[in-house]
Design a protein around this motif. Sequence first.
Motif, PDB file in Angstrom:
ATOM      1  N   UNK A 201      12.791   3.341  -2.499  1.00  0.00           N
ATOM      2  CA  UNK A 201      12.173   4.028  -3.514  1.00  0.00           C
ATOM      3  C   UNK A 201      11.294   3.283  -4.313  1.00  0.00           C
ATOM      4  N   UNK A 202      11.329   2.124  -4.280  1.00  0.00           N
ATOM      5  CA  UNK A 202      10.183   1.147  -5.074  1.00  0.00           C
ATOM      6  C   UNK A 202       9.091   1.114  -4.008  1.00  0.00           C
ATOM      7  N   UNK A 203       9.213   0.792  -2.955  1.00  0.00           N
ATOM      8  CA  UNK A 203       8.316   1.042  -1.849  1.00  0.00           C
ATOM      9  C   UNK A 203       7.631   2.259  -1.836  1.00  0.00           C
ATOM     10  N   UNK A 204       8.205   3.363  -1.855  1.00  0.00           N
ATOM     11  CA  UNK A 204       7.571   4.668  -2.000  1.00  0.00           C
ATOM     12  C   UNK A 204       6.770   4.842  -3.510  1.00  0.00           C
ATOM     13  N   UNK A 205       7.169   4.502  -4.343  1.00  0.00           N
ATOM     14  CA  UNK A 205       6.519   4.449  -5.852  1.00  0.00           C
ATOM     15  C   UNK A 205       5.239   3.490  -5.790  1.00  0.00           C
ATOM     16  N   UNK A 206       5.363   2.411  -5.217  1.00  0.00           N
ATOM     17  CA  UNK A 206       4.016   1.572  -5.183  1.00  0.00           C
ATOM     18  C   UNK A 206       3.117   1.995  -4.349  1.00  0.00           C
ATOM     19  N   UNK A 207       3.155   2.792  -3.360  1.00  0.00           N
ATOM     20  CA  UNK A 207       2.468   3.287  -2.116  1.00  0.00           C
ATOM     21  C   UNK A 207       1.510   4.466  -2.777  1.00  0.00           C
ATOM     22  N   UNK A 208       2.039   5.267  -3.996  1.00  0.00           N
ATOM     23  CA  UNK A 208       1.256   6.055  -4.697  1.00  0.00           C
ATOM     24  C   UNK A 208       0.499   5.688  -5.861  1.00  0.00           C
ATOM     25  N   UNK A 209       0.194   4.347  -6.196  1.00  0.00           N
ATOM     26  CA  UNK A 209      -0.272   3.696  -7.206  1.00  0.00           C
ATOM     27  C   UNK A 209      -1.505   4.314  -7.384  1.00  0.00           C
ATOM     28  N   UNK A 210      -2.310   4.139  -8.392  1.00  0.00           N
ATOM     29  CA  UNK A 210      -3.805   4.849  -8.544  1.00  0.00           C
ATOM     30  C   UNK A 210      -4.647   4.030  -7.790  1.00  0.00           C
ATOM     31  N   UNK A 211      -5.760   4.642  -7.175  1.00  0.00           N
ATOM     32  CA  UNK A 211      -6.678   4.021  -6.184  1.00  0.00           C
ATOM     33  C   UNK A 211      -7.168   2.617  -6.735  1.00  0.00           C
ATOM     34  N   UNK A 212      -7.012   1.593  -6.003  1.00  0.00           N
ATOM     35  CA  UNK A 212      -7.785   0.346  -6.416  1.00  0.00           C
ATOM     36  C   UNK A 212      -6.784  -0.925  -6.904  1.00  0.00           C
ATOM     37  N   UNK A 213      -5.486  -0.298  -7.168  1.00  0.00           N
ATOM     38  CA  UNK A 213      -4.478  -1.025  -7.849  1.00  0.00           C
ATOM     39  C   UNK A 213      -3.710  -1.765  -6.830  1.00  0.00           C
ATOM     40  N   UNK A 214      -3.878  -3.154  -6.680  1.00  0.00           N
ATOM     41  CA  UNK A 214      -3.387  -3.683  -5.476  1.00  0.00           C
ATOM     42  C   UNK A 214      -1.814  -4.261  -5.461  1.00  0.00           C
ATOM     43  N   UNK A 215      -1.538  -4.518  -6.720  1.00  0.00           N
ATOM     44  CA  UNK A 215      -0.105  -5.042  -7.101  1.00  0.00           C
ATOM     45  C   UNK A 215       0.418  -4.147  -8.400  1.00  0.00           C
ATOM     46  N   UNK A 216       0.687  -2.938  -8.485  1.00  0.00           N
ATOM     47  CA  UNK A 216       1.188  -2.022  -9.172  1.00  0.00           C
ATOM     48  C   UNK A 216       2.364  -2.530 -10.069  1.00  0.00           C
ATOM     49  N   UNK A 217       2.344  -2.227 -11.445  1.00  0.00           N
ATOM     50  CA  UNK A 217       3.410  -2.377 -12.167  1.00  0.00           C
ATOM     51  C   UNK A 217       4.267  -0.962 -12.185  1.00  0.00           C
ATOM     52  N   UNK A 218       5.472  -0.718 -11.984  1.00  0.00           N
ATOM     53  CA  UNK A 218       6.417   0.491 -12.012  1.00  0.00           C
ATOM     54  C   UNK A 218       7.365   0.173 -12.980  1.00  0.00           C
ATOM     55  N   UNK A 219       7.455   1.219 -13.674  1.00  0.00           N
ATOM     56  CA  UNK A 219       8.457   1.216 -14.546  1.00  0.00           C
ATOM     57  C   UNK A 219       9.388   2.621 -14.625  1.00  0.00           C
ATOM     58  N   UNK A 220      10.330   2.669 -15.253  1.00  0.00           N
ATOM     59  CA  UNK A 220      11.219   4.126 -15.171  1.00  0.00           C
ATOM     60  C   UNK A 220      11.192   4.445 -16.547  1.00  0.00           C
ATOM     61  N   UNK A 221      10.914   5.632 -16.922  1.00  0.00           N
ATOM     62  CA  UNK A 221      11.022   6.210 -18.310  1.00  0.00           C
ATOM     63  C   UNK A 221      12.034   7.192 -18.636  1.00  0.00           C
ATOM     64  N   UNK A 222      13.093   6.719 -19.280  1.00  0.00           N
ATOM     65  CA  UNK A 222      14.097   7.459 -19.842  1.00  0.00           C
ATOM     66  C   UNK A 222      14.173   8.310 -21.207  1.00  0.00           C
ATOM     67  N   UNK A 223      14.915   9.111 -21.140  1.00  0.00           N
ATOM     68  CA  UNK A 223      14.876   9.648 -22.648  1.00  0.00           C
ATOM     69  C   UNK A 223      16.066   9.005 -23.450  1.00  0.00           C
ATOM     70  N   UNK A 224      16.652   8.022 -22.897  1.00  0.00           N
ATOM     71  CA  UNK A 224      17.404   7.265 -23.891  1.00  0.00           C
ATOM     72  C   UNK A 224      19.073   7.326 -23.573  1.00  0.00           C
ATOM     73  N   UNK A 225      20.057   6.678 -24.142  1.00  0.00           N
ATOM     74  CA  UNK A 225      21.187   6.501 -23.882  1.00  0.00           C
ATOM     75  C   UNK A 225      21.992   7.881 -23.908  1.00  0.00           C
TER      76      UNK A 225
END
Length: 471
Positions: A201-225
């Motif tokens: 999953x992480x590899x998949x998410x990193x592979x679709x970063x915006x063009x030109x981003x070599x080392x993307x930062x990925x976060x998971x956005x949750x509505x909360x607890x």
Amino acid sequence: MLAAKVFDEMHAADGSVRLSYGKYNNWLAEQSGELLNNKRAEADLVFRRVGITFAVYGDDAGTERLIPFDIIPRIIPAAEWRQLEAGLRQRVKALNRFIHDVYHDQNIVRAGKIPADQVLKNSQYRAEMHGVDVASDIYTHIAGIDIVRAGKGEYYVLEDNLRVPSGVSYMLEDRKMMMRLFPELFAKNRVAPVAHYPDLLLENLRSVAPQGVADPTVVLLTPGMYNSAYFEHAFLAQQMGIELVEGQDLFVQDDAVFMRTTRGPHRVDVIYRRVDDDFLDPLAFRPDSTLGVPGLLKAYRAGRVTLANAIGTGLADDKSIYPYVPDMIEFYLGEKPILANVPTFKCRNRDDLAQTLAKLPDLVVKEVHNAGGYGMLVGPAATRAEIEAFRKKIEANPANYIAQPTLALSTCPTFVESGIAPRHIDLRPFVLCGKQVTMVPGGLTRVALRDGSLVVNSSQGGGTKDTWVLE
């Protein structure tokens, strides 16, 4: 109508044990009821301690529930899985092409394959996405495709979950639990692993970063607890080693997204969002939303951040679009569908409506925009009064419903209060679409724990099983 005969996953019609279950059946025959009871109690205790729960909204008994776990696995032979995998790849590729087309040239509508109003007037269509180019032209990065098996053993796709599909944490925890309770079984059976899903999953998410981003930062956005799937959000973020964030943790500046940290703002490139479209950006969608990030849509349209899944993917998992997926596969890929749809009446069509109303006691009727087993009529299990009340709803708004034959879902031996008994099941494989289409073998098997019930959703009293694909 499809055959009412039920396919037993473990036993052939003559009562013999299927080859894939041979070793497991020999082991099971040697186990005492007391041992199985103790193992089930141990599983419940561990799941409760770890907090593997889900929330049920509007439930008077309290929102948090332990998801029931069954200790008897569902086993799929390797050759069957290869066929399923090929069909899933094909389907997800076509769905991605469809979503891209709908928000660009709309060729499938121009060709008359899908009525324009089915798309443009759909509540899940997002006009804000028209003409927007997303990273790698991928819209549905994570898909949960619900598969069922009918009387002759044939597989059907029941529905496509493309917005924010959930349940993968239960797949991973079920496997971990089975390995803890019965390690000897994994020495005797060559079961394909699933534990590497978070890495995929992480590899998949990193592979679709915006063009030109070599080392993307990925976060998971949750509505909360308080969200029903919060356990899964926290679990996946921890497993991937990424930050779990809420809307208030992010802000947009100069069309880029930043995360607030103790060391100052940090640029975010990919957001695995578990928040619905309507709540993502109060400046673009619901102004009263406190769950999203003001300005997020503008940054997204500028190509400065990737959202997984993309805004507007809900159009393709709406039940009113489902009947057209086989046409999409032929239209975009030039191929015949490997996995069939369940035959479906579209109540918006006069002839289909007449047939639905005539056969209502035999059909499953679904509200097109609903999910989780809500807004459904299961004709054979309904009272005459319930059927007549539902008939009035359909007549009042036919376009809001589709109807399908009541599939005799396959059964799998399940350890219930009375002992081992057959219960109906389905399967939700999780398909990842990035630079490549990948998935772990199997998926989440959901089981209807009530005798005779066909509703497997956890919100409706269903449980889960470990799914074994034999190598």
